[in-house]
Design a protein around this motif. Structure first.
Motif, PDB file in Angstrom:
ATOM      1  N   ALA A  15     -23.869 -10.509 -43.158  1.00  0.00           N
ATOM      2  CA  ALA A  15     -24.673  -9.506 -42.454  1.00  0.00           C
ATOM      3  C   ALA A  15     -26.154  -9.884 -42.399  1.00  0.00           C
ATOM      4  O   ALA A  15     -26.984  -9.095 -41.944  1.00  0.00           O
ATOM      5  N   ILE A  16     -26.507 -11.085 -42.841  1.00  0.00           N
ATOM      6  CA  ILE A  16     -27.909 -11.522 -42.799  1.00  0.00           C
ATOM      7  C   ILE A  16     -28.326 -11.756 -41.355  1.00  0.00           C
ATOM      8  O   ILE A  16     -27.633 -12.430 -40.601  1.00  0.00           O
ATOM      9  N   ILE A  17     -29.469 -11.181 -40.974  1.00  0.00           N
ATOM     10  CA  ILE A  17     -29.997 -11.364 -39.619  1.00  0.00           C
ATOM     11  C   ILE A  17     -31.273 -12.214 -39.614  1.00  0.00           C
ATOM     12  O   ILE A  17     -31.681 -12.700 -38.567  1.00  0.00           O
ATOM     13  N   ARG A  18     -31.900 -12.376 -40.771  1.00  0.00           N
ATOM     14  CA  ARG A  18     -33.077 -13.235 -40.888  1.00  0.00           C
ATOM     15  C   ARG A  18     -33.125 -13.813 -42.297  1.00  0.00           C
ATOM     16  O   ARG A  18     -33.014 -13.086 -43.270  1.00  0.00           O
ATOM     17  N   GLY A  19     -33.290 -15.118 -42.369  1.00  0.00           N
ATOM     18  CA  GLY A  19     -33.354 -15.778 -43.664  1.00  0.00           C
ATOM     19  C   GLY A  19     -32.022 -16.440 -43.970  1.00  0.00           C
ATOM     20  O   GLY A  19     -31.225 -16.626 -43.067  1.00  0.00           O
ATOM     21  N   PRO A  20     -31.773 -16.770 -45.167  1.00  0.00           N
ATOM     22  CA  PRO A  20     -32.610 -16.626 -46.353  1.00  0.00           C
ATOM     23  C   PRO A  20     -33.817 -17.578 -46.321  1.00  0.00           C
ATOM     24  O   PRO A  20     -33.725 -18.683 -45.808  1.00  0.00           O
ATOM     25  N   ASN A  21     -34.895 -17.093 -46.884  1.00  0.00           N
ATOM     26  CA  ASN A  21     -36.120 -17.869 -47.022  1.00  0.00           C
ATOM     27  C   ASN A  21     -36.415 -18.028 -48.502  1.00  0.00           C
ATOM     28  O   ASN A  21     -36.364 -17.062 -49.259  1.00  0.00           O
ATOM     29  N   PHE A  35     -30.913  -7.968 -43.879  1.00  0.00           N
ATOM     30  CA  PHE A  35     -29.533  -7.646 -43.541  1.00  0.00           C
ATOM     31  C   PHE A  35     -29.488  -6.612 -42.426  1.00  0.00           C
ATOM     32  O   PHE A  35     -30.389  -5.780 -42.308  1.00  0.00           O
ATOM     33  N   ASP A  36     -28.427  -6.621 -41.647  1.00  0.00           N
ATOM     34  CA  ASP A  36     -28.127  -5.543 -40.711  1.00  0.00           C
ATOM     35  C   ASP A  36     -27.241  -4.557 -41.460  1.00  0.00           C
ATOM     36  O   ASP A  36     -26.106  -4.855 -41.800  1.00  0.00           O
ATOM     37  N   ASP A  37     -27.784  -3.384 -41.724  1.00  0.00           N
ATOM     38  CA  ASP A  37     -27.067  -2.335 -42.447  1.00  0.00           C
ATOM     39  C   ASP A  37     -26.810  -1.178 -41.487  1.00  0.00           C
ATOM     40  O   ASP A  37     -27.614  -0.254 -41.386  1.00  0.00           O
TER      41      ASP A  37
END
Length: 132
Positions: A15-21, A35-37
């Motif tokens: 569900a990650i939409i940006r990253g991981p950084n 995450f997209d929650d």
């Protein structure tokens, strides 16, 4: 060596939409992701407090050992040959001065992150509508 569960990501890494950084923050190491929650963005960071060393393996370099029990879950490796190696490499006066724990997590589309640090915690940010 065994892996002991310490904490789990609040949502699956699928569900990650940006990253991981991955970035250093003072004496700490942060693994941050959004995450997209259910249509809202949840920003989350794993903070490895007083990190001494870290290594990251891309997915193609991870063995079954790197993934087992660690998918979206931070585990502590005990006993750790890596911690032993780092202690032996440090100067004698500092050899046993610091708490050194070996943490490992596997994150989808990122791979495996191993960190030697004093501790780890999860920091959840605010939820914002409309992802990205």
């Amino acid at each position: 060596m065994q892996k002991i569960k310490v904490l789990q990501l609040p949502l699956p890494s699928s569900a990650i939409i940006r990253g991981p950084n991955l970035r250093t923050d003072g004496g700490d190491l942060r693994l941050s992701m959004d995450f997209d929650d259910d249509g809202q963005r949840l920003s989350t960071s794993l903070r490895f407090v007083k990190d001494r060393a870290f290594r990251q393996r891309g997915e193609v370099y991870c063995t079954a050992w790197h993934v087992a029990d660690t998918f979206d879950t931070v585990c502590e490796v005990q006993p750790s040959d890596w911690v032993k190696e780092l202690r032996l490499a440090s100067v004698l006066t500092a050899r046993d001065q610091w708490v050194m724990r070996h943490f490992i997590i596997y994150v989808d589309n990122f791979g495996c992150l191993e960190v030697v640090a004093e501790s780890v915690m999860i920091e959840d940010g605010a939820r914002n509508s409309g992802g990205t």
